[in-house]
Scaffold this motif. Structure first.
Motif, PDB file in Angstrom:
ATOM      1  N   ALA A 139      21.498-103.348  59.205  1.00 34.63           N
ATOM      2  CA  ALA A 139      22.428-102.906  58.157  1.00 34.63           C
ATOM      3  C   ALA A 139      22.100-101.491  57.691  1.00 34.63           C
ATOM      4  N   GLU A 140      20.835-101.214  57.439  1.00 39.62           N
ATOM      5  CA  GLU A 140      20.450 -99.880  56.968  1.00 39.62           C
ATOM      6  C   GLU A 140      20.702 -98.825  58.029  1.00 39.62           C
ATOM      7  N   SER A 141      20.472 -99.153  59.279  1.00 40.38           N
ATOM      8  CA  SER A 141      20.717 -98.221  60.376  1.00 40.38           C
ATOM      9  C   SER A 141      22.214 -97.915  60.502  1.00 40.38           C
ATOM     10  N   ALA A 142      23.046 -98.942  60.353  1.00 36.67           N
ATOM     11  CA  ALA A 142      24.491 -98.725  60.423  1.00 36.67           C
ATOM     12  C   ALA A 142      24.972 -97.861  59.256  1.00 36.67           C
ATOM     13  N   ARG A 143      24.400 -98.067  58.079  1.00 42.64           N
ATOM     14  CA  ARG A 143      24.765 -97.225  56.917  1.00 42.64           C
ATOM     15  C   ARG A 143      24.352 -95.778  57.138  1.00 42.64           C
ATOM     16  N   VAL A 183      20.647-101.162  67.567  1.00 47.80           N
ATOM     17  CA  VAL A 183      21.931-101.878  67.612  1.00 47.80           C
ATOM     18  C   VAL A 183      22.798-101.450  66.433  1.00 47.80           C
ATOM     19  N   GLY A 184      22.203-101.296  65.249  1.00 45.70           N
ATOM     20  CA  GLY A 184      22.955-100.855  64.072  1.00 45.70           C
ATOM     21  C   GLY A 184      23.557 -99.474  64.261  1.00 45.70           C
ATOM     22  N   ALA A 185      22.783 -98.559  64.821  1.00 44.08           N
ATOM     23  CA  ALA A 185      23.302 -97.214  65.072  1.00 44.08           C
ATOM     24  C   ALA A 185      24.404 -97.248  66.122  1.00 44.08           C
ATOM     25  N   ALA A 186      24.239 -98.071  67.142  1.00 43.93           N
ATOM     26  CA  ALA A 186      25.237 -98.162  68.214  1.00 43.93           C
ATOM     27  C   ALA A 186      26.550 -98.747  67.711  1.00 43.93           C
ATOM     28  N   GLY A 235      14.146-108.232  57.338  1.00 43.32           N
ATOM     29  CA  GLY A 235      13.693-108.011  58.707  1.00 43.32           C
ATOM     30  C   GLY A 235      14.736-107.349  59.577  1.00 43.32           C
ATOM     31  N   ARG A 236      15.080-108.012  60.674  1.00 45.61           N
ATOM     32  CA  ARG A 236      16.015-107.419  61.638  1.00 45.61           C
ATOM     33  C   ARG A 236      17.418-107.248  61.076  1.00 45.61           C
ATOM     34  N   ILE A 237      17.871-108.196  60.271  1.00 39.87           N
ATOM     35  CA  ILE A 237      19.214-108.101  59.692  1.00 39.87           C
ATOM     36  C   ILE A 237      19.283-106.892  58.758  1.00 39.87           C
ATOM     37  N   LYS A 238      18.284-106.726  57.925  1.00 40.35           N
ATOM     38  CA  LYS A 238      18.231-105.600  57.002  1.00 40.35           C
ATOM     39  C   LYS A 238      18.109-104.282  57.752  1.00 40.35           C
ATOM     40  N   ALA A 239      17.300-104.230  58.795  1.00 44.85           N
ATOM     41  CA  ALA A 239      17.121-103.013  59.584  1.00 44.85           C
ATOM     42  C   ALA A 239      18.429-102.604  60.245  1.00 44.85           C
TER      43      ALA A 239
END
Length: 118
Positions: free
Chosen positions: A108-112, A75-78, A102-106
């Motif tokens: 955020a890091e994926s979006a970055r 979802v972060g990458a998308a 957890g999921r919130i951090k994952a």
């Protein structure tokens, strides 16, 4: 509404008030036990510019679960790809009162990693 929900919403209001004063696009994240959602709002907060969630068509294959870290990373990458396609490269991260873990951090890091700055 129980005390835990009230505390989360109080934290969310405080964060959103600070983001509104900044006047930048806001990446809001919401999670349930089953799914993860992300939206990017305009600086005035009136409309959604981009969104992604585990409910999107073709996002989850049969047998996959939307309430885990792997789904949150996707979802972060998308959401980052959707934002960059609209010309948005910098946002403020609104975790909606959830703990940055957890999921919130994952997400955020994926979006970055996908190129979104916050």
């Amino acid at each position: 509404m129980n005390e835990k929900s009230k505390n989360r919403l109080r934290r969310a209001r405080r964060t959103r008030a600070k983001i509104v004063r900044l006047g930048v696009h806001r990446l809001t994240v919401y999670r349930t036990a089953q799914h993860t959602y992300a939206q990017i709002f305009t600086p005035d907060g009136t409309s959604v510019v981009a969104s992604a969630s585990t409910l999107s068509k073709d996002f989850l294959q049969p047998g996959q679960h939307g309430g885990n870290v792997d789904a949150a990373k996707r979802v972060g990458a998308a959401i980052a790809q959707a934002a960059i396609a609209k010309g948005i490269t910098s946002v403020a991260f609104d975790r909606a009162g959830f703990i940055f873990h957890g999921r919130i951090k994952a997400l955020a890091e994926s979006a970055r990693e996908a190129g979104l700055q916050f």
